[in-house]
Design a protein around this motif. Structure first.
Motif, PDB file in Angstrom:
ATOM      1  N   GLU A  37      -4.366  20.177 -36.471  1.00 52.43           N
ATOM      2  CA  GLU A  37      -5.509  21.088 -36.329  1.00 52.43           C
ATOM      3  C   GLU A  37      -6.200  21.305 -37.670  1.00 52.43           C
ATOM      4  O   GLU A  37      -7.436  21.325 -37.751  1.00 52.43           O
ATOM      5  N   ILE A  38      -5.413  21.471 -38.709  1.00 52.74           N
ATOM      6  CA  ILE A  38      -5.980  21.702 -40.042  1.00 52.74           C
ATOM      7  C   ILE A  38      -6.749  20.474 -40.507  1.00 52.74           C
ATOM      8  O   ILE A  38      -7.883  20.583 -41.000  1.00 52.74           O
ATOM      9  N   VAL A  39      -6.180  19.311 -40.331  1.00 50.65           N
ATOM     10  CA  VAL A  39      -6.857  18.077 -40.747  1.00 50.65           C
ATOM     11  C   VAL A  39      -8.123  17.872 -39.924  1.00 50.65           C
ATOM     12  O   VAL A  39      -9.155  17.446 -40.463  1.00 50.65           O
ATOM     13  N   GLU A  40      -8.090  18.177 -38.656  1.00 55.39           N
ATOM     14  CA  GLU A  40      -9.292  18.052 -37.826  1.00 55.39           C
ATOM     15  C   GLU A  40     -10.387  19.004 -38.331  1.00 55.39           C
ATOM     16  O   GLU A  40     -11.564  18.635 -38.378  1.00 55.39           O
ATOM     17  N   GLY A  41     -10.019  20.213 -38.722  1.00 55.05           N
ATOM     18  CA  GLY A  41     -10.988  21.146 -39.282  1.00 55.05           C
ATOM     19  C   GLY A  41     -11.572  20.647 -40.596  1.00 55.05           C
ATOM     20  O   GLY A  41     -12.777  20.739 -40.833  1.00 55.05           O
ATOM     21  N   ILE A  42     -10.727  20.099 -41.448  1.00 50.71           N
ATOM     22  CA  ILE A  42     -11.189  19.546 -42.722  1.00 50.71           C
ATOM     23  C   ILE A  42     -12.112  18.357 -42.457  1.00 50.71           C
ATOM     24  O   ILE A  42     -13.157  18.217 -43.093  1.00 50.71           O
ATOM     25  N   ARG A  43     -11.747  17.527 -41.495  1.00 51.24           N
ATOM     26  CA  ARG A  43     -12.583  16.385 -41.129  1.00 51.24           C
ATOM     27  C   ARG A  43     -13.963  16.849 -40.666  1.00 51.24           C
ATOM     28  O   ARG A  43     -14.991  16.300 -41.071  1.00 51.24           O
ATOM     29  N   ALA A  44     -14.003  17.872 -39.825  1.00 52.22           N
ATOM     30  CA  ALA A  44     -15.280  18.387 -39.321  1.00 52.22           C
ATOM     31  C   ALA A  44     -16.141  18.922 -40.471  1.00 52.22           C
ATOM     32  O   ALA A  44     -17.357  18.691 -40.506  1.00 52.22           O
ATOM     33  N   ILE A  45     -15.521  19.620 -41.399  1.00 55.13           N
ATOM     34  CA  ILE A  45     -16.265  20.153 -42.548  1.00 55.13           C
ATOM     35  C   ILE A  45     -16.759  19.015 -43.431  1.00 55.13           C
ATOM     36  O   ILE A  45     -17.900  19.015 -43.901  1.00 55.13           O
ATOM     37  N   PHE A  46     -15.913  18.016 -43.649  1.00 53.49           N
ATOM     38  CA  PHE A  46     -16.318  16.855 -44.438  1.00 53.49           C
ATOM     39  C   PHE A  46     -17.531  16.178 -43.801  1.00 53.49           C
ATOM     40  O   PHE A  46     -18.520  15.881 -44.475  1.00 53.49           O
ATOM     41  N   LEU A  47     -17.459  15.926 -42.497  1.00 56.50           N
ATOM     42  CA  LEU A  47     -18.558  15.240 -41.810  1.00 56.50           C
ATOM     43  C   LEU A  47     -19.831  16.073 -41.827  1.00 56.50           C
ATOM     44  O   LEU A  47     -20.939  15.535 -41.963  1.00 56.50           O
ATOM     45  N   ARG A  48     -19.697  17.375 -41.719  1.00 57.81           N
ATOM     46  CA  ARG A  48     -20.869  18.260 -41.782  1.00 57.81           C
ATOM     47  C   ARG A  48     -21.489  18.204 -43.176  1.00 57.81           C
ATOM     48  O   ARG A  48     -22.711  18.110 -43.320  1.00 57.81           O
ATOM     49  N   ALA A  49     -20.642  18.256 -44.204  1.00 56.54           N
ATOM     50  CA  ALA A  49     -21.159  18.152 -45.574  1.00 56.54           C
ATOM     51  C   ALA A  49     -21.836  16.805 -45.771  1.00 56.54           C
ATOM     52  O   ALA A  49     -22.929  16.725 -46.360  1.00 56.54           O
ATOM     53  N   ARG A  50     -21.229  15.745 -45.287  1.00 52.65           N
ATOM     54  CA  ARG A  50     -21.810  14.398 -45.414  1.00 52.65           C
ATOM     55  C   ARG A  50     -23.184  14.337 -44.752  1.00 52.65           C
ATOM     56  O   ARG A  50     -24.111  13.750 -45.273  1.00 52.65           O
TER      57      ARG A  50
END
Length: 125
Positions: free
Chosen positions: A34-47
């Protein structure tokens, strides 16, 4: 919330995930996935918001004094998943956690006196 809409940074550093390892009155401890999925979502949003910026992802810093503490084990699992995610997506992942630890794997008070937040010496690592 639009904070970066008018910005054009060359480098962005994302350092998140630690608070999700805490059990509070308002939120349970998240799983590593869950934590990695949240980090992934934030990364993709920043990208998507700043496509020209180099984005550096920080591994979750170690917490708790003992290397076999359940929170430390969860953080290790998170960081292993982040390593796989970063390799699969050509993301720069920086893990300074090992540099913060003593040779026996403990987190010294000089590095994080509350075993969570880095001290001045901890930030120098």
């Amino acid at each position: 919330h639009g904070e970066i809409d008018a910005l054009h940074p060359r480098i962005v550093i994302i350092n998140i995930g630690s608070n999700n390892t805490s059990d509070t009155e308002n939120a349970r401890i998240n799983t590593a996935s869950e934590i990695v999925e949240g980090i992934r979502a934030i990364f993709l949003r920043a990208r998507s918001k700043i496509p020209g910026a180099k984005i550096i992802l920080m591994a979750v810093f170690p917490r708790e004094q003992s290397p076999d503490h359940p929170r430390r084990l969860l953080i290790n699992e998170i960081n292993q998943q982040l390593e796989k995610f970063s390799k699969a997506n050509s993301i720069t992942l920086i893990d300074i956690g090992p540099d913060m630890l003593a040779p026996d794997g403990t987190l010294p008070k000089e590095i994080a006196n509350d075993f969570c937040h880095p001290t001045e010496k901890g930030y120098l690592q």
